[in-house]
Design an enzyme around this catalytic site. Structure first.
Site, PDB file in Angstrom:
ATOM      1  N   CYS A   6      -4.798   2.414  -3.749  1.00 59.64           N
ATOM      2  CA  CYS A   6      -3.585   2.902  -3.093  1.00 59.64           C
ATOM      3  C   CYS A   6      -2.417   1.933  -3.273  1.00 59.64           C
ATOM      4  O   CYS A   6      -1.580   1.771  -2.387  1.00 59.64           O
ATOM      5  CB  CYS A   6      -3.807   3.176  -1.597  1.00 59.64           C
ATOM      6  SG  CYS A   6      -4.987   4.490  -1.307  1.00 59.64           S
ATOM      7  N   HIS A  45       0.873  -1.179   0.000  1.00 64.51           N
ATOM      8  CA  HIS A  45       0.000   0.000   0.000  1.00 64.51           C
ATOM      9  C   HIS A  45       0.913   1.233   0.000  1.00 64.51           C
ATOM     10  O   HIS A  45       2.025   1.184   0.527  1.00 64.51           O
ATOM     11  CB  HIS A  45      -0.840  -0.036   1.276  1.00 64.51           C
ATOM     12  CG  HIS A  45      -1.907   1.006   1.386  1.00 64.51           C
ATOM     13  ND1 HIS A  45      -1.628   2.306   1.708  1.00 64.51           N
ATOM     14  CD2 HIS A  45      -3.242   0.926   1.237  1.00 64.51           C
ATOM     15  CE1 HIS A  45      -2.765   2.992   1.752  1.00 64.51           C
ATOM     16  NE2 HIS A  45      -3.764   2.180   1.468  1.00 64.51           N
ATOM     17  N   GLN A  49      -4.646  -5.137   6.807  1.00 65.70           N
ATOM     18  CA  GLN A  49      -5.638  -6.050   6.219  1.00 65.70           C
ATOM     19  C   GLN A  49      -5.694  -7.384   6.949  1.00 65.70           C
ATOM     20  O   GLN A  49      -6.459  -8.258   6.550  1.00 65.70           O
ATOM     21  CB  GLN A  49      -5.299  -6.295   4.736  1.00 65.70           C
ATOM     22  CG  GLN A  49      -5.345  -5.058   3.874  1.00 65.70           C
ATOM     23  CD  GLN A  49      -6.748  -4.476   3.759  1.00 65.70           C
ATOM     24  OE1 GLN A  49      -7.751  -5.170   3.945  1.00 65.70           O
ATOM     25  NE2 GLN A  49      -6.826  -3.194   3.483  1.00 65.70           N
ATOM     26  N   LYS A  95     -10.508  -0.663  10.239  1.00 68.54           N
ATOM     27  CA  LYS A  95     -10.649  -1.856   9.408  1.00 68.54           C
ATOM     28  C   LYS A  95     -10.941  -3.093  10.254  1.00 68.54           C
ATOM     29  O   LYS A  95     -11.048  -4.199   9.726  1.00 68.54           O
ATOM     30  CB  LYS A  95      -9.378  -2.077   8.580  1.00 68.54           C
ATOM     31  CG  LYS A  95      -9.144  -1.012   7.499  1.00 68.54           C
ATOM     32  CD  LYS A  95      -8.020  -1.423   6.576  1.00 68.54           C
ATOM     33  CE  LYS A  95      -7.335  -0.257   5.894  1.00 68.54           C
ATOM     34  NZ  LYS A  95      -8.091   0.349   4.808  1.00 68.54           N
ATOM     35  N   ASP A 120       2.980  -4.352   7.987  1.00 65.35           N
ATOM     36  CA  ASP A 120       1.750  -3.589   7.819  1.00 65.35           C
ATOM     37  C   ASP A 120       0.581  -4.573   7.948  1.00 65.35           C
ATOM     38  O   ASP A 120       0.294  -5.338   7.033  1.00 65.35           O
ATOM     39  CB  ASP A 120       1.753  -2.916   6.439  1.00 65.35           C
ATOM     40  CG  ASP A 120       0.402  -2.335   6.060  1.00 65.35           C
ATOM     41  OD1 ASP A 120      -0.553  -2.422   6.857  1.00 65.35           O
ATOM     42  OD2 ASP A 120       0.293  -1.791   4.940  1.00 65.35           O
TER      43      ASP A 120
END
Lengths: 410, 135
Positions: free
Chosen positions: A368, A126, A207, A230, A204
């Site tokens: 993104c 991302h 998700q 999220k 990261d």
């Protein structure tokens, strides 16, 4: 579906899922990789804070401040349990994943990176895990390289290993789960690789946290970043997990109140993590909401949620792949949450527009992740992304509508 | 809301057989615009008479059907127009060329050619304060 997991009773806890859509059709929300919906108890927890004990934290010698501080720090402990951090001191509240990754770049990176050093990232990242490093590389003069992907949309582990082992790699920064391909990366293996070559690993997790159990210690992460919104929590709050020894050695990010020990006009000293990284009045209601979201997901069970999300992801993947004229973006062995696709003869934006006209929300664009799309020779794709409240019937609605759109427009 | 028939006949057919497609070289105005949201791209070229009349229009682009159809309609609209009149084109004028109701995010797609024109003229003719009229 597992017998333990009753998706209808989960859905009943999300007020927005029963709202009307201008199409007259029920809302089919398949844009969960952009942001998830919020259960009533998260909304209530935030409202309760504002109605009953709104106050600043860590400073007031009065009942409301004590209550607000207890709730804020309680949320931090809930988050620490949620990712199995070694200590609540390893949980830094930020504004979101983006700010957490910027914190790593600007606080850790600025102090530790210079000419001759290397940061390794990947093509599937991302923008939040690319741009901060580019900005810092321009300032500090280190080498920033990106590991390529295999044709299936997985990390090319041979190429990545070569990049990490060559040169003075100081940091490997990588997505746990790709927000476009849905690829689940082998983060524990990557942590081992980074550590073997004397580098740190920053993951990261934006998700990943809502869809699977996350154990930062078992994974070996030095940094792990994610967002509240999220994972059924509010916007405006996120987390940077940092291993205690690494946080201790990292200078502050932003300066201001709450992060200082003493301030003199000749200089200041700073408190210990996590407060060293939390300058200014934090997002208190949002932290409370995030703590509630973490508790909500824990009570539903991380494994049952993972089983549900993966089942729905697989089902969406399988049904989309049988539609003529529809091509999936990537075909990773393990896919979680997101399925991106293109429709022959129709631009992604037009596809999303026509799905929305039937109440189906998907994302269209580059999500993104422009370097990823460029590497795949795509300008845009459509993306359906599922969550713990997505149903098989919703995936069927997506497929039926896509087939109809193709029939009517092509 | 509009029907699939309207969309197919007005948007898709225009996008698939666009008017004035192909870049002019040389050109008096040559400007490329992108919509960072979705990657839509419009490259607009104009030949402008010394008396300020747009004599030739040529464009190329890639992206969603609305951005491409809108640019096609827009290119024909510009032909023969004076720069003074072009200066007064509003977002509503461009949306009227399509004539279908669009949500704000789709309006951005449709307005991409106007953005290309105004920012192009800013570069070539020193036009100012164009951002407000397109955002």
């Amino acid at each position: 579906m597992t017998a333990m997991y009753d998706v209808e009773s989960v859905r009943a806890q999300f007020p927005i899922l029963s709202r009307a859509h201008q199409s007259g059709q029920p809302l089919v929300y398949l844009d969960n990789a952009a942001t998830s919906q919020k259960p009533e108890r998260v909304i209530d927890a935030m409202t309760r804070y504002y109605r009953e004990y709104n106050s600043n934290v860590h400073r007031g010698i009065h009942q409301l401040s004590e209550e607000a501080t207890a709730a804020y720090e309680g949320a931090r402990k809930a988050v620490a349990r949620f990712i199995n951090a070694g200590s609540w001191r390893e949980v830094v509240f930020t504004r979101g994943t983006t700010e957490a990754l910027n914190l790593v770049a600007y606080a850790w990176g600025r102090a530790n990176l210079g000419p001759g050093d290397r940061v390794v990232s990947t093509v599937m990242e991302h923008h939040a895990n690319i741009v901060p490093w580019q900005l810092l590389a321009a300032e500090r003069g280190f080498d920033l390289v990106f590991a390529p992907l295999t044709p299936t949309g997985e990390l090319d582990m041979d190429a990545l290993t070569a990049l990490v082992s060559g040169g003075r790699t100081r940091m490997l920064t990588v997505a746990h789960v790709s927000n476009v391909l849905g690829t689940v990366n082998p983060v524990a293996e990557l942590a081992e690789l980074a550590h073997k070559h004397g580098a740190l690993i920053c993951v990261d997790g934006a998700q990943a946290v809502s869809h699977q159990p996350v154990d930062v210690q078992a994974m070996g992460a030095d940094f792990y970043a994610f967002s509240g919104h999220k994972m059924c929590g509010p916007t405006g709050i996120g987390v940077l997990y940092g291993r205690r020894a690494v946080l201790d050695a990292t200078p502050p990010f932003m300066g201001g109140g709450d992060m200082i020990e003493t301030v003199a006009l000749t200089g200041s000293t700073f408190v210990s993590p996590p407060y060293k990284f939390e300058a200014g009045t934090p997002s208190i209601a949002e932290a409370v909401g995030l703590g509630e979201a973490a508790a909500f997901l824990e009570e539903l069970g991380r494994e049952p949620i993972q089983a549900h999300v993966e089942l729905l992801t697989d089902y969406a993947t399988e049904r989309l792949s049988t539609l003529p004229g529809v091509s999936l973006v990537g075909s990773p062995r393990t896919r979680s949450g997101a399925v991106a696709f293109t429709v022959e003869g129709l631009h992604a934006h037009d596809v999303a527009h026509w799905l929305d006209m039937a109440g189906i929300a998907v994302r269209a664009g580059h999500h993104c992740a422009m370097p990823l799309h460029t590497s795949l020779n795509l300008t845009a794709s459509s993306r359906a992304s599922v969550a713990l409240y997505t149903t098989v019937a919703e995936i069927d609605a997506l497929i039926d509508r896509l087939a109809l759109v193709q029939k009517e427009l092509l | 809301m509009f029907s699939a028939d309207d969309y197919r006949t007005i948007i898709l057919e225009e996008a698939r057989s666009p008017q004035h497609y192909g870049l002019l070289k040389p050109a008096d105005l040559d400007h490329e615009e992108h919509n960072p949201l979705c990657g839509d791209q419009v490259h607009l070229t104009l030949r402008i008479d010394p008396d300020g009349i747009i004599r030739e229009v040529g464009w190329e682009g890639a992206g969603c059907a609305i951005s491409q159809a809108s640019t096609s309609f827009f290119s024909d609209h510009l032909l023969g127009m004076s720069l003074d009149d072009a200066r007064r084109i509003t977002r509503e004028d461009v949306l009227d060329l399509i004539g279908l109701p669009l949500m704000p995010n789709r309006q951005r797609c449709a307005l991409l050619p106007l953005k290309a024109l105004l920012l192009g003229l800013r570069d070539t003719h020193g036009w100012e304060q164009v951002e407000d009229s397109i955002e």
